[in-house]
Design a protein around this motif. Structure first.
Motif, mmCIF file in Angstrom:
data_model
loop_
_atom_site.group_PDB
_atom_site.id
_atom_site.type_symbol
_atom_site.label_atom_id
_atom_site.label_comp_id
_atom_site.label_asym_id
_atom_site.label_seq_id
_atom_site.Cartn_x
_atom_site.Cartn_y
_atom_site.Cartn_z
ATOM 1 N N GLU A 152 0.812 -1.114 -0.046
ATOM 2 C CA GLU A 152 0.052 0.248 -0.267
ATOM 3 C C GLU A 152 1.042 1.739 -0.266
ATOM 4 N N ILE A 153 1.705 1.176 0.816
ATOM 5 C CA ILE A 153 2.478 2.355 0.605
ATOM 6 C C ILE A 153 3.734 2.540 -0.611
ATOM 7 N N PHE A 154 4.008 1.728 -1.410
ATOM 8 C CA PHE A 154 4.585 1.987 -2.296
ATOM 9 C C PHE A 154 3.235 2.169 -3.600
ATOM 10 N N ALA A 155 2.353 1.849 -3.071
ATOM 11 C CA ALA A 155 0.894 2.329 -4.664
ATOM 12 C C ALA A 155 0.907 4.262 -3.902
ATOM 13 N N LEU A 156 1.336 4.500 -3.080
ATOM 14 C CA LEU A 156 1.219 6.420 -2.566
ATOM 15 C C LEU A 156 1.462 6.493 -3.642
ATOM 16 N N ASN A 157 2.726 6.709 -3.866
ATOM 17 C CA ASN A 157 3.411 7.078 -5.600
ATOM 18 C C ASN A 157 4.796 6.690 -5.539
ATOM 19 N N ASP A 158 5.100 7.141 -6.907
ATOM 20 C CA ASP A 158 6.264 6.834 -7.132
ATOM 21 C C ASP A 158 7.362 6.856 -6.428
ATOM 22 N N HIS A 159 7.548 7.758 -6.009
ATOM 23 C CA HIS A 159 8.252 8.108 -4.902
ATOM 24 C C HIS A 159 8.946 7.163 -3.747
ATOM 25 N N ALA A 160 7.965 6.870 -3.130
ATOM 26 C CA ALA A 160 7.773 5.973 -1.679
ATOM 27 C C ALA A 160 8.864 4.704 -1.955
ATOM 28 N N LYS A 161 8.983 4.005 -3.103
ATOM 29 C CA LYS A 161 9.985 2.840 -2.772
ATOM 30 C C LYS A 161 11.210 3.063 -3.615
ATOM 31 N N ILE A 162 11.370 4.154 -3.625
ATOM 32 C CA ILE A 162 12.691 4.740 -3.821
ATOM 33 C C ILE A 162 12.783 5.447 -2.322
ATOM 34 N N LEU A 163 12.054 5.718 -1.567
ATOM 35 C CA LEU A 163 12.457 6.103 -0.310
ATOM 36 C C LEU A 163 12.581 5.035 0.267
ATOM 37 N N TYR A 164 11.692 4.321 0.132
ATOM 38 C CA TYR A 164 11.816 3.065 0.774
ATOM 39 C C TYR A 164 13.616 2.125 1.076
ATOM 40 N N THR A 165 13.709 2.018 -0.483
ATOM 41 C CA THR A 165 14.680 1.598 -0.811
ATOM 42 C C THR A 165 16.337 2.121 -0.199
#
Length: 141
Positions: free
Chosen positions: A113-126
């Motif tokens: 769900e966090i990754f689905a919020l916006n494109d930046h979330a996955k990069i921020l996570y990594t």
């Protein structure tokens, strides 16, 4: 014609405000879900084992701790929810108990769900995942 353009501009602005507000509320809901999951795990784990991970996360939490999350600036912050999920992931990785299978699935759903919020979330996570591991490795045990 100018009235129609003004009306259209106002309508688009209101729609944008609603979508932004909805995003922040979704982030807040995910933070609340992560808090509930952590509180569910706390009686069965020793949080002292995760001091370095908690210290890393707390660097990005304003005026409080991830263990006592307060203030809208934290609960509606994408970076805080990403870090909250990383901390929970770290805890569940180290506990490695079959009894936490349900909690692990819950966390995976939250991360999705966090990754689905916006494109930046996955990069921020990594990025934070790498920085957190480096931070923990550099801390004395």
């Amino acid at each position: 014609m100018s009235y129609v353009n003004k009306h259209l501009a106002n309508t688009l602005e209101q729609q944008h405000k609603r979508s932004v507000k909805g995003l922040f509320l979704k982030i807040q809901d995910l933070n609340n879900d992560c808090t509930s999951l952590r509180k569910r795990l706390e009686p069965n784990i020793d949080l002292a084992l995760y001091k370095n991970a908690i210290d890393y996360v707390n660097q990005f939490v304003s005026h409080t701790s991830i263990l006592n999350l307060k203030f809208v600036t934290n609960t509606q912050n994408l970076e805080v929810v990403v870090l909250h999920a990383l901390l929970l992931g770290r805890i569940l990785e180290n506990e490695d108990s079959p009894s936490y299978e349900y909690e692990h699935k819950l966390l995976q759903g939250y991360i999705h769900e966090i990754f689905a919020l916006n494109d930046h979330a996955k990069i921020l996570y990594t990025n934070h995942q790498e920085k957190m591991l480096h931070y923990m490795a550099s801390q004395p045990t």
